[in-house]
Motif scaffolding. Structure first.
Motif: not given
Length: 97
Positions: A47-56
């Motif tokens: 999850f920390q590797d996800v680079h998506d604007l909607g990620t919290v």
């Protein structure tokens, strides 16, 4: 919302949300072995590797190996190869009186 409550016949489970993000559509229970510390940490790190604007991600709520997780999954409109996940860590289990 930062908290999820699950009401069962004999208790209430309270979870603190750790992450909400778009994620691959892999079957999490088949893909990760949560009895293994390395797989557990690999799942959390993913999850920390996800680079998506909607990620919290709430880094203060990051789970430790062995903590119980709640993973809510739903479709992600327009993406057949992704799901939207909300991952939460069990904080409290209270008996209903």
């Amino acid at each position: 919302h930062r908290e999820i409550k699950v009401y069962l016949p004999d208790k209430v489970l309270t979870y603190k949300v750790f992450a909400a993000t778009a994620y691959s559509n892999v079957h999490i229970l088949y893909y990760y072995d949560f009895t293994s510390e390395s797989y557990y940490r690999w799942f959390i790190k993913s999850f920390q590797d996800v680079h998506d604007l909607g990620t919290v991600i709430d880094k203060e709520a990051e789970p430790e190996f062995g903590e119980n997780l709640l993973v809510l999954s739903t479709c992600l409109k327009g993406y057949n190869n992704k799901r939207f996940l909300v991952i939460a860590v069990l904080e409290d289990s209270s008996d209903i009186k």
